[in-house]
Scaffold this motif. Structure first.
Motif, PDB file in Angstrom:
ATOM      1  N   VAL A 154     -11.226  22.815 -57.450  1.00  0.00           N
ATOM      2  CA  VAL A 154     -12.655  22.813 -56.392  1.00  0.00           C
ATOM      3  C   VAL A 154     -12.211  21.381 -56.025  1.00  0.00           C
ATOM      4  N   ILE A 155     -12.343  21.090 -54.554  1.00  0.00           N
ATOM      5  CA  ILE A 155     -12.536  19.931 -53.724  1.00  0.00           C
ATOM      6  C   ILE A 155     -13.934  19.756 -53.599  1.00  0.00           C
ATOM      7  N   CYS A 156     -14.418  18.558 -54.095  1.00  0.00           N
ATOM      8  CA  CYS A 156     -15.797  18.547 -53.374  1.00  0.00           C
ATOM      9  C   CYS A 156     -16.560  17.347 -52.493  1.00  0.00           C
ATOM     10  N   GLY A 157     -17.146  17.153 -51.141  1.00  0.00           N
ATOM     11  CA  GLY A 157     -17.982  16.548 -50.980  1.00  0.00           C
ATOM     12  C   GLY A 157     -17.504  15.979 -49.486  1.00  0.00           C
ATOM     13  N   ASP A 158     -16.949  15.018 -49.394  1.00  0.00           N
ATOM     14  CA  ASP A 158     -17.071  15.127 -47.024  1.00  0.00           C
ATOM     15  C   ASP A 158     -15.239  15.600 -46.491  1.00  0.00           C
ATOM     16  N   ILE A 159     -15.049  17.237 -46.259  1.00  0.00           N
ATOM     17  CA  ILE A 159     -14.171  17.841 -46.537  1.00  0.00           C
ATOM     18  C   ILE A 159     -14.270  17.272 -45.096  1.00  0.00           C
ATOM     19  N   LEU A 160     -15.224  17.444 -44.386  1.00  0.00           N
ATOM     20  CA  LEU A 160     -14.445  17.539 -42.564  1.00  0.00           C
ATOM     21  C   LEU A 160     -13.572  16.362 -42.190  1.00  0.00           C
ATOM     22  N   HIS A 161     -13.522  14.627 -43.108  1.00  0.00           N
ATOM     23  CA  HIS A 161     -13.544  14.085 -42.991  1.00  0.00           C
ATOM     24  C   HIS A 161     -12.368  13.469 -43.203  1.00  0.00           C
ATOM     25  N   SER A 162     -11.657  14.152 -44.571  1.00  0.00           N
ATOM     26  CA  SER A 162     -11.279  13.671 -45.571  1.00  0.00           C
ATOM     27  C   SER A 162      -9.206  14.363 -45.608  1.00  0.00           C
ATOM     28  N   ARG A 163      -9.129  12.874 -45.287  1.00  0.00           N
ATOM     29  CA  ARG A 163      -7.506  13.542 -44.707  1.00  0.00           C
ATOM     30  C   ARG A 163      -6.155  14.408 -45.968  1.00  0.00           C
ATOM     31  N   VAL A 164      -7.131  13.764 -47.271  1.00  0.00           N
ATOM     32  CA  VAL A 164      -7.079  14.059 -48.727  1.00  0.00           C
ATOM     33  C   VAL A 164      -6.948  15.702 -48.851  1.00  0.00           C
ATOM     34  N   ALA A 165      -8.385  16.325 -48.278  1.00  0.00           N
ATOM     35  CA  ALA A 165      -8.206  17.414 -48.287  1.00  0.00           C
ATOM     36  C   ALA A 165      -7.697  17.643 -48.071  1.00  0.00           C
ATOM     37  N   ALA A 166      -6.823  17.336 -46.731  1.00  0.00           N
ATOM     38  CA  ALA A 166      -5.798  18.320 -45.902  1.00  0.00           C
ATOM     39  C   ALA A 166      -4.996  18.500 -46.498  1.00  0.00           C
ATOM     40  N   SER A 167      -3.837  17.053 -46.552  1.00  0.00           N
ATOM     41  CA  SER A 167      -2.989  17.268 -47.499  1.00  0.00           C
ATOM     42  C   SER A 167      -2.926  17.778 -48.752  1.00  0.00           C
ATOM     43  N   ASP A 168      -4.124  17.971 -49.428  1.00  0.00           N
ATOM     44  CA  ASP A 168      -4.000  18.265 -51.020  1.00  0.00           C
ATOM     45  C   ASP A 168      -4.131  20.525 -50.527  1.00  0.00           C
ATOM     46  N   THR A 178      -4.442  27.886 -56.008  1.00  0.00           N
ATOM     47  CA  THR A 178      -5.949  28.026 -55.462  1.00  0.00           C
ATOM     48  C   THR A 178      -6.856  26.958 -55.379  1.00  0.00           C
ATOM     49  N   VAL A 179      -7.073  26.973 -53.832  1.00  0.00           N
ATOM     50  CA  VAL A 179      -7.933  25.305 -53.720  1.00  0.00           C
ATOM     51  C   VAL A 179      -8.886  25.745 -53.061  1.00  0.00           C
ATOM     52  N   ARG A 180     -10.339  25.615 -53.886  1.00  0.00           N
ATOM     53  CA  ARG A 180     -11.903  25.749 -52.787  1.00  0.00           C
ATOM     54  C   ARG A 180     -12.261  24.469 -52.541  1.00  0.00           C
ATOM     55  N   PHE A 181     -13.314  24.567 -51.360  1.00  0.00           N
ATOM     56  CA  PHE A 181     -14.564  22.753 -51.100  1.00  0.00           C
ATOM     57  C   PHE A 181     -15.328  23.478 -51.334  1.00  0.00           C
ATOM     58  N   ALA A 182     -16.018  22.744 -51.832  1.00  0.00           N
ATOM     59  CA  ALA A 182     -17.561  22.082 -51.836  1.00  0.00           C
ATOM     60  C   ALA A 182     -18.166  21.318 -51.025  1.00  0.00           C
ATOM     61  N   GLY A 183     -19.304  21.698 -51.319  1.00  0.00           N
ATOM     62  CA  GLY A 183     -20.094  20.150 -50.726  1.00  0.00           C
ATOM     63  C   GLY A 183     -21.519  20.508 -49.440  1.00  0.00           C
ATOM     64  N   PRO A 184     -22.179  19.391 -48.628  1.00  0.00           N
ATOM     65  CA  PRO A 184     -22.654  20.042 -48.370  1.00  0.00           C
ATOM     66  C   PRO A 184     -21.612  20.548 -47.161  1.00  0.00           C
ATOM     67  N   GLU A 185     -23.138  21.416 -45.816  1.00  0.00           N
ATOM     68  CA  GLU A 185     -22.703  22.616 -45.269  1.00  0.00           C
ATOM     69  C   GLU A 185     -22.222  21.392 -44.070  1.00  0.00           C
ATOM     70  N   ILE A 186     -22.833  20.538 -43.710  1.00  0.00           N
ATOM     71  CA  ILE A 186     -22.387  20.018 -42.758  1.00  0.00           C
ATOM     72  C   ILE A 186     -20.979  19.582 -43.010  1.00  0.00           C
ATOM     73  N   TRP A 187     -20.142  19.155 -43.852  1.00  0.00           N
ATOM     74  CA  TRP A 187     -18.839  18.599 -44.003  1.00  0.00           C
ATOM     75  C   TRP A 187     -18.376  20.301 -44.561  1.00  0.00           C
ATOM     76  N   ARG A 188     -18.559  20.764 -43.724  1.00  0.00           N
ATOM     77  CA  ARG A 188     -17.134  22.053 -44.223  1.00  0.00           C
ATOM     78  C   ARG A 188     -16.394  22.491 -42.646  1.00  0.00           C
ATOM     79  N   ARG A 189     -14.747  22.483 -43.120  1.00  0.00           N
ATOM     80  CA  ARG A 189     -14.292  22.448 -42.201  1.00  0.00           C
ATOM     81  C   ARG A 189     -13.264  23.836 -42.359  1.00  0.00           C
ATOM     82  N   GLU A 190     -13.117  24.544 -40.891  1.00  0.00           N
ATOM     83  CA  GLU A 190     -12.696  25.417 -40.886  1.00  0.00           C
ATOM     84  C   GLU A 190     -11.099  25.672 -41.023  1.00  0.00           C
TER      85      GLU A 190
END
Ligand code: CP
Length: 301
Positions: A154-168, A178-190
């Motif tokens: 689980v990766i949590c936080g500023d997903i929207l701006h994170s190149r680490v989230a994208a590469s991971d 399995t990778v899922r993403f948590a954190g504030p709704e405004i930082w979700r990424r399609e």
């Protein structure tokens, strides 16, 4: 483009990734003192964005491998006179550098460097990719669990701006996790499966917190640091709910008291400083690969 450049995790197969990780592990043991021949060892580090971990662990890896290193001061280079990225890198190639490490704020900056012949190692591009951070994250999980297949991350936080989230995401899914993403709704990424951290914390093998990227426009708005920690961060309550075997991670730098309770940065489940140590091993591995050396033979190790 040099075929040994490392630009995005999309370019690496599962086998490539395992070879880089296996070499990185061997750099920590039997091949600690392995060095590149002098004739192939002139590397330029070109960082257009601030960095401590990536910049200086690349430099440490380069020096340990016997390279000669030029730390290009962008602020004193002809970039300040308007020289383009392409011309800057072409100049470095023409001067005789054998490889270049680049961090740049532009997504996929390397697309304008297709005519460069020396290997390019991506130290992070915009919000797109951070391949060596990803590889050190994978190495940390691989050391811990012996495999990446089947891990619940689980990766949590500023997903929207994170190149680490994208590469991971790219690499972990390729490796069967399995990778899922948590954190504030405004930082979700399609395309990044959203979950509530508190709903999944007990089943996660790895919980990775991300830095809030203020330099890319992220803001807590009306939320205080303490409220963010309470709602989305790694605090003591969440830590206590995790499996005994689970680990917590962060690519760094950490905003202590925001993404992580400061007491948890070096807690038993934290692998924060282990990740940083692994950064040197992984970067030695990708530099060796950039110069065309095949994977170490384990049986000779
Ligand atoms: N994780 C990471 O890229 O850190 P630096 O910005 O310090 O290199």
């Amino acid at each position: 483009m040099n075929k040994y450049s490392l630009l995005t995790m999309k370019d690496l197969t599962k086998q490539d990734i395992l070879q880089i990780l296996d070499d990185a592990l061997l750099f920590g043991t039997d091949y600690k003192d392995w060095q590149l021949p002098r004739s192939k060892a002139l590397i330029a580090n070109l960082f257009f964005e601030a960095s401590t971990r990536t910049h200086y662990s690349f430099e440490s890896a380069e020096l340990q491998l016997g390279c000669k290193v030029a730390d290009i001061d962008v602020g004193k280079s002809s970039v300040t006179k308007g020289e383009s990225l392409y011309d800057t890198v072409k100049v470095l190639e023409s001067i005789g550098y054998d490889a270049v490490v680049i961090r740049h704020s532009q997504d996929e900056y390397y697309k304008e460097l297709e005519n460069i012949s020396i290997p390019i190692l991506n130290g992070g591009d915009g919000q797109k990719d951070h391949p060596t951070q990803c590889l050190l994250d994978l190495l940390t999980m691989y050391q811990e669990f012996g495999t990446l297949e089947g891990l619940n991350v689980v990766i949590c936080g500023d997903i929207l701006h994170s190149r680490v989230a994208a590469s991971d995401k790219e690499a972990l899914e390729k490796m069967g996790a399995t990778v899922r993403f948590a954190g504030p709704e405004i930082w979700r990424r399609e395309g990044f499966t959203p979950v509530e951290l508190d709903d999944v914390i007990e089943e996660a093998d790895v919980v990775m917190m991300l830095r809030i990227q203020k330099e890319r426009g992220s803001s807590l708005g009306d939320m205080t640091d303490a409220e963010y920690l309470e709602r989305y961060g790694m605090n003591k309550t969440r830590y206590a709910r995790m499996k005994d075997t689970a680990i917590i991670m962060h690519p760094g730098p950490i905003n202590r008291g925001v993404e992580f309770d400061t007491d948890l940065v070096e807690a038993p489940k934290s692998r924060y400083f282990k990740q940083i140590q692994n950064g040197v091993l992984v970067r030695k591995s990708v530099i060796k690969r950039a110069f065309g050396y095949p994977p170490f033979e384990k049986e000779n190790a």
